[in-house]
Write a protein that holds these residues in place. Structure first.
Motif, PDB file in Angstrom:
ATOM      1  N   ASN A   1       0.736   0.320   5.880  1.00  0.00           N
ATOM      2  CA  ASN A   1       0.054   1.215   6.817  1.00  0.00           C
ATOM      3  C   ASN A   1      -1.463   1.007   6.697  1.00  0.00           C
ATOM      4  O   ASN A   1      -2.159   1.759   6.020  1.00  0.00           O
ATOM      5  CB  ASN A   1       0.438   2.674   6.551  1.00  0.00           C
ATOM      6  CG  ASN A   1      -0.039   3.602   7.648  1.00  0.00           C
ATOM      7  OD1 ASN A   1      -1.031   3.332   8.330  1.00  0.00           O
ATOM      8  ND2 ASN A   1       0.662   4.706   7.815  1.00  0.00           N
ATOM      9  N   GLU A   2      -1.953  -0.032   7.353  1.00  0.00           N
ATOM     10  CA  GLU A   2      -3.366  -0.423   7.245  1.00  0.00           C
ATOM     11  C   GLU A   2      -4.323   0.701   7.643  1.00  0.00           C
ATOM     12  O   GLU A   2      -5.368   0.881   7.031  1.00  0.00           O
ATOM     13  CB  GLU A   2      -3.638  -1.670   8.102  1.00  0.00           C
ATOM     14  CG  GLU A   2      -2.944  -2.918   7.604  1.00  0.00           C
ATOM     15  CD  GLU A   2      -3.437  -3.380   6.243  1.00  0.00           C
ATOM     16  OE1 GLU A   2      -4.640  -3.200   5.947  1.00  0.00           O
ATOM     17  OE2 GLU A   2      -2.623  -3.911   5.471  1.00  0.00           O
ATOM     18  N   LYS A   3      -3.946   1.449   8.655  1.00  0.00           N
ATOM     19  CA  LYS A   3      -4.827   2.531   9.124  1.00  0.00           C
ATOM     20  C   LYS A   3      -5.065   3.571   8.020  1.00  0.00           C
ATOM     21  O   LYS A   3      -6.201   3.986   7.778  1.00  0.00           O
ATOM     22  CB  LYS A   3      -4.231   3.178  10.380  1.00  0.00           C
ATOM     23  CG  LYS A   3      -5.141   4.152  11.060  1.00  0.00           C
ATOM     24  CD  LYS A   3      -4.534   4.645  12.372  1.00  0.00           C
ATOM     25  CE  LYS A   3      -5.450   5.649  13.026  1.00  0.00           C
ATOM     26  NZ  LYS A   3      -4.905   6.162  14.277  1.00  0.00           N
ATOM     27  N   LEU A   4      -3.994   3.986   7.350  1.00  0.00           N
ATOM     28  CA  LEU A   4      -4.152   4.964   6.259  1.00  0.00           C
ATOM     29  C   LEU A   4      -4.817   4.348   5.037  1.00  0.00           C
ATOM     30  O   LEU A   4      -5.581   5.022   4.346  1.00  0.00           O
ATOM     31  CB  LEU A   4      -2.805   5.579   5.878  1.00  0.00           C
ATOM     32  CG  LEU A   4      -2.335   6.735   6.756  1.00  0.00           C
ATOM     33  CD1 LEU A   4      -0.999   7.279   6.262  1.00  0.00           C
ATOM     34  CD2 LEU A   4      -3.355   7.842   6.837  1.00  0.00           C
ATOM     35  N   LEU A   5      -4.556   3.069   4.778  1.00  0.00           N
ATOM     36  CA  LEU A   5      -5.218   2.393   3.653  1.00  0.00           C
ATOM     37  C   LEU A   5      -6.729   2.463   3.838  1.00  0.00           C
ATOM     38  O   LEU A   5      -7.469   2.820   2.912  1.00  0.00           O
ATOM     39  CB  LEU A   5      -4.785   0.930   3.564  1.00  0.00           C
ATOM     40  CG  LEU A   5      -3.304   0.638   3.348  1.00  0.00           C
ATOM     41  CD1 LEU A   5      -3.029  -0.856   3.413  1.00  0.00           C
ATOM     42  CD2 LEU A   5      -2.811   1.191   2.044  1.00  0.00           C
TER      43      LEU A   5
ATOM     44  N   PHE B   1     -11.131   7.342  -2.179  1.00  0.00           N
ATOM     45  CA  PHE B   1     -10.078   6.874  -3.070  1.00  0.00           C
ATOM     46  C   PHE B   1     -10.274   5.394  -3.370  1.00  0.00           C
ATOM     47  O   PHE B   1     -10.680   4.627  -2.495  1.00  0.00           O
ATOM     48  CB  PHE B   1      -8.686   7.073  -2.446  1.00  0.00           C
ATOM     49  CG  PHE B   1      -8.181   8.475  -2.534  1.00  0.00           C
ATOM     50  CD1 PHE B   1      -7.502   8.905  -3.659  1.00  0.00           C
ATOM     51  CD2 PHE B   1      -8.380   9.361  -1.495  1.00  0.00           C
ATOM     52  CE1 PHE B   1      -7.028  10.209  -3.741  1.00  0.00           C
ATOM     53  CE2 PHE B   1      -7.923  10.664  -1.571  1.00  0.00           C
ATOM     54  CZ  PHE B   1      -7.244  11.086  -2.697  1.00  0.00           C
ATOM     55  N   GLU B   2      -9.963   5.020  -4.588  1.00  0.00           N
ATOM     56  CA  GLU B   2      -9.953   3.612  -4.972  1.00  0.00           C
ATOM     57  C   GLU B   2      -8.537   3.086  -4.778  1.00  0.00           C
ATOM     58  O   GLU B   2      -7.557   3.723  -5.199  1.00  0.00           O
ATOM     59  CB  GLU B   2     -10.370   3.462  -6.433  1.00  0.00           C
ATOM     60  CG  GLU B   2     -10.368   2.038  -6.923  1.00  0.00           C
ATOM     61  CD  GLU B   2     -10.710   1.924  -8.394  1.00  0.00           C
ATOM     62  OE1 GLU B   2     -10.274   0.936  -9.008  1.00  0.00           O
ATOM     63  OE2 GLU B   2     -11.376   2.828  -8.935  1.00  0.00           O
ATOM     64  N   TYR B   3      -8.424   1.930  -4.141  1.00  0.00           N
ATOM     65  CA  TYR B   3      -7.127   1.273  -3.981  1.00  0.00           C
ATOM     66  C   TYR B   3      -6.714   0.704  -5.328  1.00  0.00           C
ATOM     67  O   TYR B   3      -7.465  -0.028  -5.959  1.00  0.00           O
ATOM     68  CB  TYR B   3      -7.240   0.170  -2.923  1.00  0.00           C
ATOM     69  CG  TYR B   3      -6.007  -0.653  -2.768  1.00  0.00           C
ATOM     70  CD1 TYR B   3      -4.887  -0.148  -2.127  1.00  0.00           C
ATOM     71  CD2 TYR B   3      -5.960  -1.955  -3.255  1.00  0.00           C
ATOM     72  CE1 TYR B   3      -3.748  -0.914  -1.971  1.00  0.00           C
ATOM     73  CE2 TYR B   3      -4.831  -2.730  -3.108  1.00  0.00           C
ATOM     74  CZ  TYR B   3      -3.722  -2.201  -2.461  1.00  0.00           C
ATOM     75  OH  TYR B   3      -2.602  -2.969  -2.318  1.00  0.00           O
ATOM     76  N   VAL B   4      -5.519   1.057  -5.816  1.00  0.00           N
ATOM     77  CA  VAL B   4      -5.065   0.658  -7.140  1.00  0.00           C
ATOM     78  C   VAL B   4      -4.090  -0.512  -7.081  1.00  0.00           C
ATOM     79  O   VAL B   4      -3.993  -1.291  -8.013  1.00  0.00           O
ATOM     80  CB  VAL B   4      -4.420   1.859  -7.879  1.00  0.00           C
ATOM     81  CG1 VAL B   4      -3.894   1.478  -9.233  1.00  0.00           C
ATOM     82  CG2 VAL B   4      -5.409   3.003  -7.992  1.00  0.00           C
ATOM     83  N   GLY B   5      -3.353  -0.637  -5.987  1.00  0.00           N
ATOM     84  CA  GLY B   5      -2.388  -1.726  -5.862  1.00  0.00           C
ATOM     85  C   GLY B   5      -1.119  -1.282  -5.167  1.00  0.00           C
ATOM     86  O   GLY B   5      -1.048  -0.175  -4.622  1.00  0.00           O
ATOM     87  N   VAL B   6      -0.125  -2.162  -5.195  1.00  0.00           N
ATOM     88  CA  VAL B   6       1.146  -1.934  -4.510  1.00  0.00           C
ATOM     89  C   VAL B   6       2.268  -1.930  -5.535  1.00  0.00           C
ATOM     90  O   VAL B   6       2.262  -2.724  -6.475  1.00  0.00           O
ATOM     91  CB  VAL B   6       1.408  -3.043  -3.457  1.00  0.00           C
ATOM     92  CG1 VAL B   6       2.802  -2.912  -2.850  1.00  0.00           C
ATOM     93  CG2 VAL B   6       0.362  -3.012  -2.362  1.00  0.00           C
ATOM     94  N   ILE B   7       3.218  -1.039  -5.339  1.00  0.00           N
ATOM     95  CA  ILE B   7       4.445  -1.049  -6.139  1.00  0.00           C
ATOM     96  C   ILE B   7       5.642  -1.051  -5.205  1.00  0.00           C
ATOM     97  O   ILE B   7       5.575  -0.531  -4.096  1.00  0.00           O
ATOM     98  CB  ILE B   7       4.547   0.154  -7.108  1.00  0.00           C
ATOM     99  CG1 ILE B   7       4.576   1.479  -6.332  1.00  0.00           C
ATOM    100  CG2 ILE B   7       3.473   0.138  -8.136  1.00  0.00           C
ATOM    101  CD1 ILE B   7       5.370   2.535  -7.042  1.00  0.00           C
ATOM    102  N   LYS B   8       6.723  -1.660  -5.659  1.00  0.00           N
ATOM    103  CA  LYS B   8       7.993  -1.638  -4.938  1.00  0.00           C
ATOM    104  C   LYS B   8       8.846  -0.567  -5.588  1.00  0.00           C
ATOM    105  O   LYS B   8       9.017  -0.552  -6.808  1.00  0.00           O
ATOM    106  CB  LYS B   8       8.674  -3.009  -5.044  1.00  0.00           C
ATOM    107  CG  LYS B   8      10.088  -3.044  -4.550  1.00  0.00           C
ATOM    108  CD  LYS B   8      10.158  -3.612  -3.167  1.00  0.00           C
ATOM    109  CE  LYS B   8      11.605  -3.874  -2.778  1.00  0.00           C
ATOM    110  NZ  LYS B   8      12.120  -3.002  -1.795  1.00  0.00           N
ATOM    111  N   MET B   9       9.332   0.354  -4.793  1.00  0.00           N
ATOM    112  CA  MET B   9      10.141   1.448  -5.323  1.00  0.00           C
ATOM    113  C   MET B   9      11.526   0.935  -5.716  1.00  0.00           C
ATOM    114  O   MET B   9      12.250   0.396  -4.893  1.00  0.00           O
ATOM    115  CB  MET B   9      10.274   2.568  -4.286  1.00  0.00           C
ATOM    116  CG  MET B   9       8.973   3.276  -3.977  1.00  0.00           C
ATOM    117  SD  MET B   9       8.198   4.033  -5.414  1.00  0.00           S
ATOM    118  CE  MET B   9       9.428   5.263  -5.856  1.00  0.00           C
TER     119      MET B   9
END
Length: 169
Positions: free
Chosen positions: A127-131, A139-147
Motif C-alpha cells: 500500500n504505497e499511499k499509506l507507506l 514514522f520511520e519505515y522499519v521493513g517488511v515481514i511476511k505473516m
C-alpha cells in the motif's frame, strides 16, 4: 476547533462498526485488499480494556482507532515497551484533519506514564499511499515481514506481508 481523544464506550460500538463498514467500502474502491468484518466480541473487549478510542471534533465522532500493548505475532522480539496503533478510520466528512498526527500527539502524551518507548503501526506492504503517508507523519519505515502465524489476529492478516513503522520516543 476543539479536538479530543477519548476512550470509546460500549454505547459507541454501533458507530465503530459503521466506521469499519465505511473503511472496508473505501478500501475496496482504492486498493486490492480490504479488512474483513470484525468480531463484535473483539471490539467489546477493546472497549472494556480501554484500548478503543474515538476522536471528537466539536463533540462529533470523526475518527476511531484501537491500540494494543503487545503485538508479538507482528513485531516478534521487538514487542516490549510499545503502543501499537491499529484500525484508524476517519469519517469521510473529516478527511484532511491529519488524525494520524493527532494520534501521535496523544500517544506521546500517554507514553510516559506507561513506560512506552515506541509508537508502532503496520499496514499492507504494497500500500504505497499509506507507506508515504505514515512516513510523512513522522514514522520511520522499519521493513517488511511476511505473516506466518496469525491465530488471534483479524482474518485480513492471513497470508499477507506487512510494512512496519515506528516512532522512537
Amino acid at each position: 476547533m476543539k479536538i479530543q481523544v477519548q476512550n470509546s464506550q460500549i454505547s459507541d460500538i454501533d458507530t465503530i462498526f459503521q466506521f469499519y463498514d465505511m473503511a472496508i467500502a473505501h478500501q475496496k474502491k482504492v486498493f486490492n485488499k480490504h479488512w474483513q468484518v470484525f468480531d463484535r466480541a473483539l471490539i467489546e473487549t477493546e472497549i472494556a480494556d480501554n484500548r478503543q478510542y474515538k476522536i471528537l471534533v466539536e463533540g462529533v465522532v470523526a475518527c476511531v482507532f484501537a491500540v494494543t500493548f503487545e503485538d508479538k505475532l507482528i513485531w516478534g522480539d521487538k514487542d516490549a515497551d510499545s503502543i501499537y496503533i491499529h484500525r484508524i478510520v476517519t469519517n469521510p466528512e473529516f478527511r484532511g484533519y491529519s488524525f494520524v498526527k493527532e494520534i501521535i500527539k496523544w500517544a506521546k502524551a500517554f507514553a510516559p506514564s506507561k513506560g512506552i518507548k515506541y509508537i508502532r503501526m503496520d499496514t499492507w506492504a504494497d500500500n504505497e499511499k499509506l507507506l508515504e503517508y505514515y512516513t510523512s507523519c513522522g514514522f520511520e519505515y522499519v521493513g517488511v515481514i511476511k505473516m506466518e502465524e496469525t491465530e488471534g489476529l483479524p482474518k485480513h492478516y492471513e497470508g499477507i506481508s506487512l510494512s512496519l513503522f515506528e516512532i522512537k520516543l
